[in-house]
Design a protein around this motif. Structure first.
Motif, short mmCIF file in Angstrom:
data_model
loop_
_atom_site.label_atom_id
_atom_site.label_comp_id
_atom_site.label_asym_id
_atom_site.label_seq_id
_atom_site.Cartn_x
_atom_site.Cartn_y
_atom_site.Cartn_z
N LEU A 1 0.83 -1.20 0.00
CA LEU A 1 0.00 0.00 0.00
C LEU A 1 0.87 1.25 0.00
O LEU A 1 0.67 2.17 -0.80
CB LEU A 1 -0.89 -0.04 1.24
N VAL A 2 1.86 1.25 0.90
CA VAL A 2 2.77 2.40 0.99
C VAL A 2 3.52 2.56 -0.33
O VAL A 2 3.68 3.68 -0.82
CB VAL A 2 3.75 2.23 2.18
N GLU A 3 3.93 1.43 -0.91
CA GLU A 3 4.62 1.46 -2.19
C GLU A 3 3.74 2.09 -3.27
O GLU A 3 4.19 2.92 -4.07
CB GLU A 3 4.95 0.02 -2.61
N SER A 4 2.47 1.69 -3.29
CA SER A 4 1.58 2.21 -4.33
C SER A 4 1.33 3.70 -4.13
O SER A 4 1.17 4.46 -5.09
CB SER A 4 0.26 1.43 -4.35
N ILE A 5 1.34 4.14 -2.85
CA ILE A 5 1.14 5.57 -2.58
C ILE A 5 2.40 6.36 -2.97
O ILE A 5 2.30 7.45 -3.54
CB ILE A 5 0.76 5.79 -1.10
N GLU A 6 3.56 5.75 -2.69
CA GLU A 6 4.80 6.41 -3.10
C GLU A 6 4.81 6.58 -4.63
O GLU A 6 5.29 7.59 -5.14
CB GLU A 6 6.02 5.58 -2.65
N HIS A 7 4.26 5.60 -5.31
CA HIS A 7 4.19 5.69 -6.77
C HIS A 7 3.25 6.84 -7.20
O HIS A 7 3.59 7.61 -8.10
CB HIS A 7 3.70 4.36 -7.36
N LEU A 8 2.12 6.95 -6.53
CA LEU A 8 1.19 8.05 -6.84
C LEU A 8 1.87 9.41 -6.69
O LEU A 8 1.67 10.32 -7.49
CB LEU A 8 -0.04 7.99 -5.92
N ILE A 9 2.69 9.52 -5.63
CA ILE A 9 3.40 10.78 -5.40
C ILE A 9 4.40 11.03 -6.53
O ILE A 9 4.53 12.14 -7.04
CB ILE A 9 4.11 10.76 -4.02
N LYS A 10 5.07 9.94 -6.94
CA LYS A 10 6.07 10.04 -8.00
C LYS A 10 5.44 10.52 -9.32
O LYS A 10 6.04 11.31 -10.04
CB LYS A 10 6.71 8.66 -8.19
N VAL A 11 4.25 10.03 -9.61
CA VAL A 11 3.59 10.44 -10.86
C VAL A 11 2.71 11.67 -10.64
O VAL A 11 1.83 11.98 -11.45
CB VAL A 11 2.77 9.27 -11.49
N GLU A 12 2.95 12.33 -9.49
CA GLU A 12 2.32 13.63 -9.17
C GLU A 12 0.81 13.58 -9.01
O GLU A 12 0.12 14.58 -9.24
CB GLU A 12 2.73 14.68 -10.22
N LYS A 13 0.27 12.41 -8.63
CA LYS A 13 -1.15 12.35 -8.29
C LYS A 13 -1.27 12.59 -6.78
O LYS A 13 -1.59 11.69 -6.01
CB LYS A 13 -1.72 10.98 -8.66
N PHE A 14 -1.00 13.85 -6.40
CA PHE A 14 -0.88 14.17 -4.97
C PHE A 14 -2.20 14.04 -4.22
O PHE A 14 -2.24 13.52 -3.11
CB PHE A 14 -0.31 15.58 -4.81
#
Ligand SMILES: [Zn+2]
Ligand SMILES: [Zn+2]
Length: 195
Positions: free
Chosen positions: A96-109
């Motif tokens: 879950l944390v990994e998927s959220i880190e990915h969202l941040i990376k692709v700027e879906k803040f």
């Protein structure tokens, strides 16, 4: 009326009783069955019981031991299930944390922040929840909500002083708001967390 040397209740010498040891100490059959699970000597005089007598209660002892083993197995199964559940939860959390880190990376803040707030437990000071606080701060920082970011980073370093990245981004957020002194204060705490 005579009494049983184990339970001290009256005993009828004709039914369900044994003159069990050399000294003819009287016991109930059921009391003796229990006693033999723990000891093979008379509880009163410590004389060993004859093997022939012990053998009469062998089935009872075997049954009791089986029951004990079954209960133990059940307990072990329960513990191992619990452990497996904990591992599964941990993996789920990491993913879950990994998927959220990915969202941040692709700027879906916004999406990241929404998910983080969903799983954040503000009463917890677990590693997991500290990392969530950090990600909440970081997502807000990258989104340009420096005031919100400061709130989260501040909350984080208040719980865990030794969190250099927390102070780093706290400093960066202050800097973005033009608060140079406060930024310096935060930067100073990155390298010397014992202050
Ligand atoms: Zn008894
Ligand atoms: Zn005895």
């Amino acid at each position: 009326m005579p009494s049983c040397i184990i339970c001290h209740l009256n005993i009828n010498e004709n039914t369900d009783s044994f003159k069990s040891c050399k000294n003819l100490h009287l016991v109930h059959k059921t009391c003796l069955a229990e006693w033999l699970l723990h000891s093979q000597n008379c509880p009163l005089c410590s004389e060993p019981y004859p093997q022939s007598l012990i053998d009469q209660f062998k089935d009872y002892k075997d049954k009791k031991e089986e029951e004990k083993q079954a209960a133990l197995n059940k307990k072990l199964q329960k513990e191992s299930r619990k452990k497996m559940q904990q591992v599964a939860d941990k993996i789920l959390n990491l993913k879950l944390v990994e998927s959220i880190e990915h969202l941040i990376k692709v700027e879906k803040f916004d999406e990241a922040i929404e998910k983080l707030l969903d799983i954040y437990n503000e009463n917890s000071t677990d590693e997991r929840d500290l990392n969530i606080l950090y990600l909440l701060g970081k997502a807000n920082y990258l989104k340009g909500r420096y005031d919100m970011a400061i709130n989260f980073f501040f909350k984080l370093v208040k719980i865990r002083y030794n969190y250099p990245d927390g102070f780093l981004y706290l400093g960066k957020s202050y800097e973005k708001l033009g608060l140079k002194d406060k930024a310096q204060w935060a930067y100073d705490r990155i390298s010397s967390p014992q202050d």
